[in-house]
Design a protein around this motif. Structure first.
Motif, PDB file in Angstrom:
ATOM      1  N   VAL A  12       0.838  -1.390  -0.031  1.00 41.27           N
ATOM      2  CA  VAL A  12       0.090   0.146  -0.119  1.00 41.27           C
ATOM      3  C   VAL A  12       0.936   1.251   0.110  1.00 41.27           C
ATOM      4  O   VAL A  12       1.863   1.428   0.798  1.00 41.27           O
ATOM      5  CB  VAL A  12      -0.975  -0.070   1.312  1.00 41.27           C
ATOM      6  CG1 VAL A  12      -1.972   1.200   1.199  1.00 41.27           C
ATOM      7  CG2 VAL A  12      -1.863  -1.389   1.145  1.00 41.27           C
ATOM      8  N   LEU A  13       0.604   2.133  -1.045  1.00 43.49           N
ATOM      9  CA  LEU A  13       1.220   3.536  -0.709  1.00 43.49           C
ATOM     10  C   LEU A  13       0.049   4.442  -0.339  1.00 43.49           C
ATOM     11  O   LEU A  13      -0.947   4.574  -0.694  1.00 43.49           O
ATOM     12  CB  LEU A  13       1.320   3.984  -2.035  1.00 43.49           C
ATOM     13  CG  LEU A  13       2.501   3.270  -2.975  1.00 43.49           C
ATOM     14  CD1 LEU A  13       2.546   3.943  -4.424  1.00 43.49           C
ATOM     15  CD2 LEU A  13       3.792   3.554  -2.486  1.00 43.49           C
ATOM     16  N   VAL A  14       0.267   4.913   1.094  1.00 41.71           N
ATOM     17  CA  VAL A  14      -0.457   5.948   1.708  1.00 41.71           C
ATOM     18  C   VAL A  14      -0.121   7.370   1.243  1.00 41.71           C
ATOM     19  O   VAL A  14       0.898   7.815   1.453  1.00 41.71           O
ATOM     20  CB  VAL A  14      -0.312   5.572   3.218  1.00 41.71           C
ATOM     21  CG1 VAL A  14      -1.338   6.646   3.941  1.00 41.71           C
ATOM     22  CG2 VAL A  14      -0.426   4.351   3.690  1.00 41.71           C
ATOM     23  N   ASN A  15      -1.095   8.114   0.707  1.00 42.08           N
ATOM     24  CA  ASN A  15      -1.236   9.511   0.369  1.00 42.08           C
ATOM     25  C   ASN A  15      -1.629  10.441   1.351  1.00 42.08           C
ATOM     26  O   ASN A  15      -2.602  10.338   2.139  1.00 42.08           O
ATOM     27  CB  ASN A  15      -1.644   9.859  -1.019  1.00 42.08           C
ATOM     28  CG  ASN A  15      -1.654  11.056  -1.270  1.00 42.08           C
ATOM     29  OD1 ASN A  15      -2.778  11.839  -1.517  1.00 42.08           O
ATOM     30  ND2 ASN A  15      -0.499  11.710  -1.532  1.00 42.08           N
ATOM     31  N   GLY A  16      -1.002  11.571   1.309  1.00 41.61           N
ATOM     32  CA  GLY A  16      -1.171  12.805   2.257  1.00 41.61           C
ATOM     33  C   GLY A  16      -0.354  13.695   2.232  1.00 41.61           C
ATOM     34  O   GLY A  16       0.625  13.485   1.547  1.00 41.61           O
ATOM     35  N   HIS A  19       3.515  15.064   6.760  1.00 44.76           N
ATOM     36  CA  HIS A  19       4.569  13.922   7.143  1.00 44.76           C
ATOM     37  C   HIS A  19       4.450  13.040   8.169  1.00 44.76           C
ATOM     38  O   HIS A  19       4.268  11.814   8.062  1.00 44.76           O
ATOM     39  CB  HIS A  19       6.064  14.593   7.056  1.00 44.76           C
ATOM     40  CG  HIS A  19       7.142  13.637   6.987  1.00 44.76           C
ATOM     41  ND1 HIS A  19       7.543  12.772   6.023  1.00 44.76           N
ATOM     42  CD2 HIS A  19       7.791  13.230   7.983  1.00 44.76           C
ATOM     43  CE1 HIS A  19       8.432  11.986   6.411  1.00 44.76           C
ATOM     44  NE2 HIS A  19       8.642  12.283   7.654  1.00 44.76           N
ATOM     45  N   GLU A  20       4.026  13.752   9.305  1.00 41.82           N
ATOM     46  CA  GLU A  20       3.962  13.030  10.485  1.00 41.82           C
ATOM     47  C   GLU A  20       2.609  11.945  10.321  1.00 41.82           C
ATOM     48  O   GLU A  20       2.661  10.826  10.909  1.00 41.82           O
ATOM     49  CB  GLU A  20       3.565  13.970  11.584  1.00 41.82           C
ATOM     50  CG  GLU A  20       4.984  14.628  12.143  1.00 41.82           C
ATOM     51  CD  GLU A  20       4.989  15.846  11.135  1.00 41.82           C
ATOM     52  OE1 GLU A  20       4.233  16.434  10.564  1.00 41.82           O
ATOM     53  OE2 GLU A  20       6.440  16.097  11.015  1.00 41.82           O
ATOM     54  N   ALA A  25       0.376   6.448   9.769  1.00 44.27           N
ATOM     55  CA  ALA A  25      -0.570   5.598   8.968  1.00 44.27           C
ATOM     56  C   ALA A  25       0.346   4.318   8.502  1.00 44.27           C
ATOM     57  O   ALA A  25      -0.082   3.322   8.661  1.00 44.27           O
ATOM     58  CB  ALA A  25      -1.376   6.179   7.803  1.00 44.27           C
ATOM     59  N   VAL A  26       1.453   4.722   7.804  1.00 46.54           N
ATOM     60  CA  VAL A  26       2.418   3.653   7.566  1.00 46.54           C
ATOM     61  C   VAL A  26       2.492   2.389   8.768  1.00 46.54           C
ATOM     62  O   VAL A  26       2.830   1.362   8.611  1.00 46.54           O
ATOM     63  CB  VAL A  26       3.731   4.003   6.789  1.00 46.54           C
ATOM     64  CG1 VAL A  26       4.699   3.190   6.795  1.00 46.54           C
ATOM     65  CG2 VAL A  26       3.213   4.724   5.411  1.00 46.54           C
ATOM     66  N   PRO A  38       4.924   5.677   2.533  1.00 52.22           N
ATOM     67  CA  PRO A  38       4.197   7.170   2.399  1.00 52.22           C
ATOM     68  C   PRO A  38       4.331   7.589   1.158  1.00 52.22           C
ATOM     69  O   PRO A  38       5.295   7.307   0.442  1.00 52.22           O
ATOM     70  CB  PRO A  38       4.876   7.761   3.518  1.00 52.22           C
ATOM     71  CG  PRO A  38       6.273   7.254   3.739  1.00 52.22           C
ATOM     72  CD  PRO A  38       6.117   5.900   3.252  1.00 52.22           C
ATOM     73  N   LEU A  39       3.447   8.424   0.379  1.00 43.90           N
ATOM     74  CA  LEU A  39       3.538   8.763  -0.673  1.00 43.90           C
ATOM     75  C   LEU A  39       2.967  10.415  -0.682  1.00 43.90           C
ATOM     76  O   LEU A  39       1.903  10.752  -0.643  1.00 43.90           O
ATOM     77  CB  LEU A  39       2.562   8.526  -1.846  1.00 43.90           C
ATOM     78  CG  LEU A  39       2.520   8.954  -3.124  1.00 43.90           C
ATOM     79  CD1 LEU A  39       3.908   8.786  -3.993  1.00 43.90           C
ATOM     80  CD2 LEU A  39       1.534   8.148  -4.192  1.00 43.90           C
ATOM     81  N   GLN A  40       3.895  11.359  -0.135  1.00 45.62           N
ATOM     82  CA  GLN A  40       3.633  12.629   0.226  1.00 45.62           C
ATOM     83  C   GLN A  40       3.411  13.614  -0.758  1.00 45.62           C
ATOM     84  O   GLN A  40       4.449  13.582  -1.707  1.00 45.62           O
ATOM     85  CB  GLN A  40       4.708  13.063   1.280  1.00 45.62           C
ATOM     86  CG  GLN A  40       4.091  14.437   1.909  1.00 45.62           C
ATOM     87  CD  GLN A  40       5.182  14.865   2.943  1.00 45.62           C
ATOM     88  OE1 GLN A  40       6.213  14.213   3.450  1.00 45.62           O
ATOM     89  NE2 GLN A  40       4.909  15.999   3.467  1.00 45.62           N
ATOM     90  N   LEU A  41       2.155  14.024  -1.273  1.00 44.04           N
ATOM     91  CA  LEU A  41       2.304  15.092  -2.275  1.00 44.04           C
ATOM     92  C   LEU A  41       0.845  15.648  -1.908  1.00 44.04           C
ATOM     93  O   LEU A  41      -0.138  15.074  -1.239  1.00 44.04           O
ATOM     94  CB  LEU A  41       2.309  14.461  -3.622  1.00 44.04           C
ATOM     95  CG  LEU A  41       0.986  13.638  -4.072  1.00 44.04           C
ATOM     96  CD1 LEU A  41       0.317  14.199  -5.157  1.00 44.04           C
ATOM     97  CD2 LEU A  41       1.577  12.137  -4.207  1.00 44.04           C
ATOM     98  N   ASP A  42       0.534  16.794  -2.480  1.00 49.14           N
ATOM     99  CA  ASP A  42      -0.715  17.629  -2.636  1.00 49.14           C
ATOM    100  C   ASP A  42      -1.305  17.182  -3.838  1.00 49.14           C
ATOM    101  O   ASP A  42      -1.087  17.496  -4.764  1.00 49.14           O
ATOM    102  CB  ASP A  42      -0.472  19.011  -2.329  1.00 49.14           C
ATOM    103  CG  ASP A  42      -1.615  19.963  -2.308  1.00 49.14           C
ATOM    104  OD1 ASP A  42      -2.814  19.447  -2.688  1.00 49.14           O
ATOM    105  OD2 ASP A  42      -1.586  21.148  -2.199  1.00 49.14           O
ATOM    106  N   ILE A  43      -2.537  16.711  -3.606  1.00 51.26           N
ATOM    107  CA  ILE A  43      -3.398  16.001  -4.579  1.00 51.26           C
ATOM    108  C   ILE A  43      -4.035  17.030  -5.450  1.00 51.26           C
ATOM    109  O   ILE A  43      -4.485  16.887  -6.786  1.00 51.26           O
ATOM    110  CB  ILE A  43      -4.320  14.751  -4.149  1.00 51.26           C
ATOM    111  CG1 ILE A  43      -5.267  15.522  -3.136  1.00 51.26           C
ATOM    112  CG2 ILE A  43      -3.791  13.575  -3.750  1.00 51.26           C
ATOM    113  CD1 ILE A  43      -6.498  16.062  -3.580  1.00 51.26           C
TER     114      ILE A  43
END
Length: 142
Positions: A12-16, A19-20, A25-26, A38-43
């Motif tokens: 699973v790649l978790v987006n948000g 960072h914290e 979640a991970v 984690p897949l950190q980005l602003d959608i």
């Protein structure tokens, strides 16, 4: 959903954006023996979304499932909203969600399979006076 998919063997790649929150979640997935990153980005950043899907393509070669759980709320009175705030809500809740579906579908079509699960809010059908931008009900006070 993240834990359920990971429990079923999915990576699973978790987006948000935060960072914290992503790390928590991970960690909750790995705590149950699942695999996640984690897949950190602003959608709402279309270029960042395109880049992320290109990286998914390059690194993993496919995307099996998109859980499209995009959403934001802004609970202010009807006349308290400036148009930029309304545009942010629309960009997040409608445009970004659509863009994620498009990018995911491209990758899924390339691989001949995939699923998109769109999650919506119950706020639409039951919106009350506190959800002014969702369109106030006729019987509610503005």
């Amino acid at each position: 959903m993240t834990k359920a998919l990971a429990s079923a063997g999915a990576f699973v790649l978790v987006n948000g954006r935060n960072h914290e929150s992503l790390n928590r979640a991970v960690a909750s997935v790995t705590a149950i023996g699942g695999s996640a990153l984690p897949l950190q980005l602003d959608i709402t950043d279309e270029a960042a979304v395109k880049k992320a899907f290109n990286e998914i393509r390059e690194k993993y070669g496919h995307l099996d499932i998109l859980i499209n759980n995009v959403g934001m709320r802004d609970r202010r009175g009807f006349f308290e909203f400036e148009m930029d705030a309304v545009r942010r809500l629309i960009d997040t809740n409608l445009i970004a969600s659509f863009n994620l579906c498009q990018e995911a579908a491209r990758l899924m079509i390339e691989n001949g399979e995939g699923k998109i699960i769109n999650i919506t809010s119950i706020a639409g059908p039951i919106a009350g006076a506190g959800d002014a931008v969702l369109l106030p009900r006729v019987d509610s006070k503005l």
